[in-house]
Design an enzyme around this catalytic site. Structure first.
Site, PDB file in Angstrom:
ATOM      1  N   ASN A  48      -9.045  44.970  30.309  1.00 42.53           N
ATOM      2  CA  ASN A  48      -9.541  43.843  29.865  1.00 42.53           C
ATOM      3  C   ASN A  48     -10.702  44.071  29.168  1.00 42.53           C
ATOM      4  OD1 ASN A  48      -7.386  43.170  31.698  1.00 42.53           O
ATOM      5  ND2 ASN A  48      -8.874  42.180  33.394  1.00 42.53           N
TER       6      ASN A  48
ATOM      7  N   HIS B 258      -6.058  40.046  42.471  1.00 43.31           N
ATOM      8  CA  HIS B 258      -6.850  39.562  41.475  1.00 43.31           C
ATOM      9  C   HIS B 258      -7.899  38.743  42.298  1.00 43.31           C
ATOM     10  CE1 HIS B 258      -7.093  38.340  37.226  1.00 43.31           C
ATOM     11  NE2 HIS B 258      -8.187  37.737  37.705  1.00 43.31           N
TER      12      HIS B 258
ATOM     13  N   GLU C 293      -6.167  41.485  29.290  1.00 45.77           N
ATOM     14  CA  GLU C 293      -6.824  40.223  29.182  1.00 45.77           C
ATOM     15  C   GLU C 293      -7.804  40.543  27.989  1.00 45.77           C
ATOM     16  OE1 GLU C 293      -9.385  38.812  32.416  1.00 45.77           O
ATOM     17  OE2 GLU C 293      -7.737  39.261  33.703  1.00 45.77           O
TER      18      GLU C 293
ATOM     19  N   GLU D 267      -9.749  44.537  37.455  1.00 43.30           N
ATOM     20  CA  GLU D 267     -11.203  44.692  37.202  1.00 43.30           C
ATOM     21  C   GLU D 267     -12.103  45.119  38.456  1.00 43.30           C
ATOM     22  OE1 GLU D 267     -13.190  41.682  35.097  1.00 43.30           O
ATOM     23  OE2 GLU D 267     -11.889  41.616  33.503  1.00 43.30           O
TER      24      GLU D 267
HETATM   25  C1  NOJ Z   1     -11.865  38.342  33.894  1.00 45.14           C
HETATM   26  C2  NOJ Z   1     -11.187  38.079  34.817  1.00 45.14           C
HETATM   27  O1  NOJ Z   1     -10.058  38.862  35.285  1.00 45.14           O
HETATM   28  C3  NOJ Z   1     -10.304  36.703  35.194  1.00 45.14           C
HETATM   29  O2  NOJ Z   1     -10.081  36.085  36.218  1.00 45.14           O
HETATM   30  C4  NOJ Z   1     -11.348  35.567  34.367  1.00 45.14           C
HETATM   31  O3  NOJ Z   1     -10.890  34.385  34.266  1.00 45.14           O
HETATM   32  C5  NOJ Z   1     -11.660  36.038  32.765  1.00 45.14           C
HETATM   33  N1  NOJ Z   1     -12.147  37.458  33.043  1.00 45.14           N
HETATM   34  C6  NOJ Z   1     -12.644  35.189  32.111  1.00 45.14           C
HETATM   35  O4  NOJ Z   1     -13.752  35.157  32.505  1.00 45.14           O
END
Ligand code: NOJ
Length: 483
Positions: free
Chosen positions: A315, A128, A383, A173
């Site tokens: 996400n 991550h 997410e 992501e």
């Molecule tokens: C995607 C990311 O994976 C995460 O780390 C981030 O805090 C959130 N979006 C919100 O922006």
């Protein structure tokens, strides 16, 4: 109108996996504790002028020292799953196995054992974004050697934690890693090379993902019986005008460039979407290049990449409109390769992050698109959530509204809300938070307090139903039922 009018009533399947999510750099702190090596995010945040207010992840939520408190909150919420990520430089301070830091292994063992003891399923992301700095020094994900280096790290993690971890995600992501890190250059490693680096990086990420998947398959699946996936990200793109075919095509292209970039090779046929191959190939030719800026896979590589995810992990935060345009040819960019521009949905709700407006209806369309495009895979949302200004503490009607409306749009295997805690929100530092729990970042003990949304989420989980949310909302504050 009354909010109750737009709820779909009913329950979720008994085995629905309710969870919350976090990531190592955003919550752990302990940036150099017990032998941890620096990540590229440590380097970045320690450079003045990079993050809002000079915030860093040095201490963050201090979860490195306070994970027992996190476990307590997870139990109180009654979540069935907790999505966390492993800090690669905490385990391998210089990126390689030879530098193994047993204190890091101990930390994750304690955390994972704590989750298992409370019957909470650990969902573990291997990467991550907190790359060991030493690996960025050899060019990070733009270096093909990273495929083997990452595989070695994953192999170690499967071997060490896989007796208890049954749900793995390789990358979080990849779109953000490739485009925001190497195209826009906003996130580390801040490379602004929008025409080619993102494509090269994505190519390496896909191969690295596939290799780790095969390692799991060959060495661990039989004994450990877990699953491996990748958390891809996408917003929903709505055509500016659904009655104009080229606008519909533009919105579909936007989805192919963002989601299909990674999902198409993995879930469909081992190769990039036709729209990407066509657009980038065509532009490259017109730009007088000898070959497409989009790299190609050999037949062998396609077969190696296709099918390397056991479930679909998504996400998603927002919905945008896409509009067909023909940009200038002279600038080589992943952005211009798409022949479109995007704009906000005008009647959506503004949130603390201006690029992430709340428009729940797009989520259902996105899920349906995934279902159609990739042959009905099992989907987990890894997410979804909303930020609020951290100067507001526990009273978060915006988040209650967001969760209720977004959760109302899903038919899935599991939903993991972002996030358990307010945490280090990358370039925004601690100014905004996505947490169900508030943290006082000025207090050395980093006290955690459940927000109203934590109570709501707890009720939804406990009753395993959408419909109950209404009464909770009403009982919290009758004013909230009308919008
Ligand atoms: C995607 C990311 O994976 C995460 O780390 C981030 O805090 C959130 N979006 C919100 O922006």
């Amino acid at each position: 109108f009354l909010i109750k009018d737009f709820y779909h009533y009913g329950t979720f399947p008994d085995d629905f996996q309710w969870g919350v999510s976090s990531s190592s750099y955003q919550v752990e702190g302990g940036w150099d504790a017990d032998g941890k090596g620096p990540s590229m995010w440590d380097t970045f945040t320690h450079t003045p002028g990079t993050v809002l207010n000079g915030d860093t992840g040095d201490v963050a939520c201090d979860s490195y020292n306070r994970f027992e408190e996190d476990l307590y909150m997870l139990r109180a919420l009654k979540v069935k799953a907790y999505r966390l990520s492993l800090s690669w430089p905490r385990l391998f301070p210089n990126g390689y196995r030879a530098s193994l830091n047993m204190k890091g292994v101990d930390y994750y063992n304690r955390l994972i054992d704590g989750l298992i003891a409370y019957n909470i399923t650990p969902m573990v992301t291997l990467y991550h974004w907190d790359l060991p700095q030493t690996l960025q020094d050899i060019n990070g994900w733009d270096n093909v050697d990273m495929i083997d280096i990452f595989n070695d790290y994953c192999d170690f993690c499967f071997q060490t934690f896989g007796d208890r971890v049954k749900f793995w995600m390789t990358f979080n992501e990849p779109y953000a890693i490739a485009w925001v890190g190497y195209g826009l250059g906003e996130l580390p490693p801040n490379v602004k090379s929008p025409g080619d680096a993102p494509y090269r990086v994505a190519h390496n990420l896909l191969k690295a993902h596939a290799k780790a998947y095969h390692t799991y398959d060959e060495k661990y699946r039989k004994t450990q019986q877990g699953l491996v996936s990748i958390s891809v990200s996408s917003e929903w793109f709505e055509p500016l005008d659904v009655n104009i075919p080229r606008e519909v095509a533009a919105a579909d292209r936007a989805l192919q460039f963002q989601l299909g970039w990674f999902a198409h090779p993995i879930f469909k046929n081992g190769d990039y979407p036709d729209a990407m191959k066509w657009q980038v190939g065509n532009k490259s030719e017109l730009q007088g290049l000898a070959e497409s800026r989009l790299p190609t896979f050999t037949e062998e590589e396609k077969a190696y990449i296709h099918g390397t995810a056991d479930v679909f992990c998504l996400n998603s935060y927002t919905t945008r409109m896409a509009r067909h345009v023909i940009p200038r040819l002279s600038t080589q960019s992943y952005e211009y390769d798409q022949d479109l521009t995007v704009q906000d949905v005008s009647d959506s709700h503004a949130t603390a992050k201006k690029e992430l407006r709340a428009a729940a209806w797009g989520l259902r369309r996105l899920l349906n698109w995934i279902k159609e495009e990739y042959g009905n895979p099992e989907i987990y949302i890894t997410e979804n959530g909303v930020s609020t200004d951290t100067s507001k503490t526990v009273d978060d009607p915006d988040r209650i509204f967001f969760l209720k409306t977004y959760i109302d749009e899903v038919r899935l295997k599991g939903y993991t809300a972002w996030s358990l805690l307010d945490s280090f929100e990358w370039l925004s530092g601690y100014s905004v938070g996505f947490g169900l729990h508030h943290i006082d970042f000025t207090h050395p003990d980093r006290p955690r307090t459940p927000k109203r949304s934590a109570h709501l989420y707890h009720q939804i989980i406990r009753q395993n139903a959408r419909s109950q949310a209404k009464s909770v909302l009403t009982s919290l504050n009758p004013r909230l039922i009308t919008y």
